[in-house]
Design a protein around this motif. Structure first.
Motif, mmCIF file in Angstrom:
data_model
loop_
_atom_site.group_PDB
_atom_site.id
_atom_site.type_symbol
_atom_site.label_atom_id
_atom_site.label_comp_id
_atom_site.label_asym_id
_atom_site.label_seq_id
_atom_site.Cartn_x
_atom_site.Cartn_y
_atom_site.Cartn_z
ATOM 1 N N TYR A 29 -109.129 3.495 -24.023
ATOM 2 C CA TYR A 29 -108.249 3.916 -25.112
ATOM 3 C C TYR A 29 -107.652 2.733 -25.866
ATOM 4 O O TYR A 29 -106.674 2.892 -26.595
ATOM 5 C CB TYR A 29 -107.107 4.775 -24.549
ATOM 6 N N VAL A 32 -107.736 3.150 -29.740
ATOM 7 C CA VAL A 32 -106.832 4.251 -30.096
ATOM 8 C C VAL A 32 -105.384 3.786 -29.990
ATOM 9 O O VAL A 32 -104.551 4.052 -30.875
ATOM 10 C CB VAL A 32 -107.070 5.466 -29.176
ATOM 11 N N THR A 33 -105.068 3.061 -28.922
ATOM 12 C CA THR A 33 -103.718 2.534 -28.744
ATOM 13 C C THR A 33 -103.368 1.555 -29.855
ATOM 14 O O THR A 33 -102.249 1.564 -30.382
ATOM 15 C CB THR A 33 -103.590 1.832 -27.379
ATOM 16 N N LEU A 36 -102.548 3.556 -32.966
ATOM 17 C CA LEU A 36 -101.240 4.214 -32.869
ATOM 18 C C LEU A 36 -100.096 3.214 -32.958
ATOM 19 O O LEU A 36 -99.047 3.499 -33.553
ATOM 20 C CB LEU A 36 -101.151 5.007 -31.564
ATOM 21 N N LEU A 69 -96.795 9.614 -29.315
ATOM 22 C CA LEU A 69 -98.232 9.624 -29.035
ATOM 23 C C LEU A 69 -98.683 8.286 -28.453
ATOM 24 O O LEU A 69 -99.559 8.242 -27.583
ATOM 25 C CB LEU A 69 -99.004 9.934 -30.320
ATOM 26 N N THR A 73 -100.404 7.632 -24.738
ATOM 27 C CA THR A 73 -101.720 7.008 -24.649
ATOM 28 C C THR A 73 -101.718 5.811 -23.713
ATOM 29 O O THR A 73 -102.623 5.634 -22.892
ATOM 30 C CB THR A 73 -102.192 6.563 -26.051
ATOM 31 N N ARG A 74 -100.699 4.956 -23.834
ATOM 32 C CA ARG A 74 -100.555 3.780 -22.969
ATOM 33 C C ARG A 74 -99.074 3.601 -22.663
ATOM 34 O O ARG A 74 -98.294 3.198 -23.508
ATOM 35 C CB ARG A 74 -101.109 2.522 -23.647
#
Length: 314
Positions: A29, A32-33, A36, A69, A73-74
């Protein structure tokens, strides 16, 4: 802060980043992280440009939900949200009433923590015990600090010896300090681990220097040494006025770096802060290109550039 030219520089750095391109094709991820995080920072900055109290509160809520979010995610990026909340309050102190600044920061923080806390509550009820957003923290801290640790994940090769965690740091402070240094270099990409991104430019640069520069040194610089040096220079060039406005950007990068220096490190964990790092260095890069742009467009400079490119790729 550097205008359109800096935005183009950051975009080109992101598009050409070996780390981002390598992790786009994985099931991790990290990218994606990174997205975000960049969206969360952009929305927080957007909130500071609001006109009127109601607009400021609405933008703070939207920015906070993006942060929620990010945390889901992290989990370690909750520290980035805390830093953004403090930065929003600080910016509000400079431009608005103190009470308004505190309320806006509190609204942002409440929105950012809403989804993670709701998720933790649902999981706790389902399991019949308290479930935090993440439970890996203590194990990662132990994995990164024990007698056979090397700074990155090597448990399948050497296992995990005792003492571990805080007991190892207390009993062997010098060895722990060496590990902290190795973890800092793993995170920056200077040291190579199993999660480092391939760097095809290494071979090109080595051939361009006809082997005079050692390949390991070229690899260390290409993997992350150049970005680390440029980050330090960029933060210094910001000066006091620039840091007053944009200190949250290097603070987030430094906080994520510190988390992994203390616990377990890898270049993989740096991938989410790469776009933010590129934003920080884009200003000086754009300023350099703007200052020497005319010289770079001279025929002699163009010919020299083509020769260098030809030698590199030949």
């Amino acid at each position: 802060a550097g205008g359109r030219s800096a935005a183009w520089a950051a975009a080109i750095l992101c598009a050409s980043s070996a780390g981002l391109r390598a992790y786009v094709g994985t099931l991790q991820y990290e990218v994606v992280t990174a997205t975000l995080l960049l969206v969360s920072v952009a929305l927080a900055v957007h909130a500071t440009d609001a006109v009127g109290t109601s607009q400021y509160y609405r933008r703070a809520i939207v920015a906070g939900l993006a942060g929620a979010l990010l945390i889901l995610t992290r989990e370690p990026f909750v520290i980035a949200i805390a830093l953004l909340a403090a930065w929003l309050a600080h910016q509000g102190f400079r431009t608005a009433h103190r009470a308004l600044a505190w309320r806006g920061s509190a609204i942002y923080l409440a929105a950012a923590l809403s989804l993670p806390l709701a998720w933790a509550a649902v999981q706790s009820v389902r399991e019949g015990r308290i479930i935090p957003v993440a439970e890996k923290g203590p194990k990662e801290f132990a994995l990164g600090n024990h007698p056979t640790a090397n700074g990155t994940y090597n448990e399948p090769l050497v296992g995990m010896a005792e003492p571990a965690g805080i007991f190892f740091i207390h009993q062997y402070p010098r060895r722990a300090a060496v590990l902290f240094g190795r973890k800092a270099l793993y995170f920056c990409g200077v040291l190579r681990d199993g999660w480092s991104a391939p760097q095809p430019v290494n071979a090109w640069l080595w051939r361009a220097t006809t082997g005079l520069v050692p390949l390991p040194l070229i690899g260390a610089v290409a993997r992350g040494g150049w970005l680390l040096a440029l980050l330090i220079i960029s933060i210094w060039l910001l000066g006091r006025p620039g840091l007053a406005r944009w200190s949250v950007l290097p603070a987030i990068v430094a906080a994520i770096w510190a988390i992994h220096v203390i616990s377990l490190s890898s270049f993989r964990f740096a991938v989410p802060v790469l776009p933010l790092s590129y934003v920080i260095v884009s200003g000086p890069i754009a300023a350099f290109v703007g200052r020497f742009g005319d010289a770079l467009r001279m025929p002699s400079a163009a010919v020299a550039g083509l020769l260098i490119i030809g030698i590199t790729v030949a």
